[in-house]
Scaffold this motif. Sequence first.
Motif, mmCIF file in Angstrom:
data_model
loop_
_atom_site.group_PDB
_atom_site.id
_atom_site.type_symbol
_atom_site.label_atom_id
_atom_site.label_comp_id
_atom_site.label_asym_id
_atom_site.label_seq_id
_atom_site.Cartn_x
_atom_site.Cartn_y
_atom_site.Cartn_z
ATOM 1 N N HIS A 1 0.818 -1.217 0.000
ATOM 2 C CA HIS A 1 0.000 0.000 0.000
ATOM 3 C C HIS A 1 0.858 1.277 0.000
ATOM 4 O O HIS A 1 0.527 2.266 -0.669
ATOM 5 C CB HIS A 1 -0.908 -0.033 1.238
ATOM 6 N N HIS B 1 1.130 4.490 -2.588
ATOM 7 C CA HIS B 1 1.093 5.940 -2.363
ATOM 8 C C HIS B 1 2.270 6.640 -3.057
ATOM 9 O O HIS B 1 2.127 7.754 -3.567
ATOM 10 C CB HIS B 1 1.125 6.249 -0.863
ATOM 11 N N SER C 1 -0.056 9.580 6.134
ATOM 12 C CA SER C 1 -1.411 9.038 6.031
ATOM 13 C C SER C 1 -1.971 8.838 7.422
ATOM 14 O O SER C 1 -1.395 9.303 8.409
ATOM 15 C CB SER C 1 -1.364 7.717 5.259
ATOM 16 N N ASP D 1 -6.749 6.960 -0.311
ATOM 17 C CA ASP D 1 -6.632 5.556 -0.720
ATOM 18 C C ASP D 1 -7.426 5.298 -2.001
ATOM 19 O O ASP D 1 -8.616 5.635 -2.084
ATOM 20 C CB ASP D 1 -7.135 4.640 0.405
#
Length: 351
Positions: A118, A122, A143, A305
């Motif tokens: 993940h 980003h 985040s 996201d």
Amino acid sequence: MPDVVLGIETSCDETSAALLVAGGRGESRPELASLVILSQDVHRVFGGVVPELASRAHLTALPAVVDRALVEAGLGWHAVDAVAVTAGPGLAGALLVGVVYAKALAYAGDRALIGVNHLEGHLFAPVVEDPELEPPFVALLVSGGHTLLLDVPAWGRYRLLGATRDDAAGEAFDKVATLLGLGYPGGAAIEQLAATGDPARFTFPRPMLDEGLEFSFSGLKTAVLHAVRGSSDLEGDRPHLARGFQDAVLDVLVTKLQRAVEATGHRTAVLGGGVACNRALGQLAARRLEGRARVVVASPRLNADNAAMIARAGWYRLGQGERSDWTLDARADLPLPGLEAAPAPTLTSRL
Ligand code: KG4
Ligand code: ZN
């Protein structure tokens, strides 16, 4: 190398699917054909993400979200060559829904599968809009779950310069939003409120401002709590409290980013993650780094996201010849691939 990659993201409370299609200018410049993001509303009433509810909502929504992404791209499932899915970090049950669904799709259709980190997603978000973006650069990933300062000498190589010792930057925004009665998630609400606040009314501490590349936000949150308790007119003070808090967080984030730019000598600084949706952050970074480094920030839709960034990071990994097999697992604590701890950098100036 595949021509069409389906991206799937279910690591937290957004169910998202996207299609990336090989562009006219070769495989290194895929184009975004569609992006669907369904934000789960159910958590608002609880003031935070409830993992079990997130998993169930992903399970219900994911097939329709993927179908919608295909329709918006004008593509049928037969056109998809590979499936890229977030394998972690994130909520274990939420990740599992995406991973199992992606595995089933790829297995049934005999398509390539790639598990994506993940955080690497980003990092790739700005590349979706700016295909010219290439390392080396410094990245500030901010985040709800992470605050990382990275030296990126090349794609796939990440040197950790600094991280948070306690709360993540987004977590601090969310906790302060709760203190101010703004609901969850609160980052965007704080930014909006701060825009009308007086910067001189509340000055909050800038934790660890003068030292190194690490972050700490829990003391700042406590300072806001004391100010909230001490206020005799909370309704009237709210914009000023939001402004004082935001100014303190952004000052710390950008000072460390500047310090990392000085330490590495890189001419590009990338901001990523949900907190990078904050326009004041991008503006402050651009102002302070003017003449030193170009500041690159993706548009808000790609910083929150989303599956486009996952498809793009997957595209890169597939291009490297990587494939996941049927043992791909969801891992709540999946480490960033290629992450090395950096030796303490030699600072060329005292920022
Ligand atoms: O990257 P992200 O969508 O999810 C995680 O991977 O955690 O980041 C979500 C975080 C939340 O804490 C949210 O409050 C914050 O990003 N955020 C913002 C803004 N928009 C979202 N923080 C500050 N200003 C914003 N405009
Ligand atoms: Zn995220």
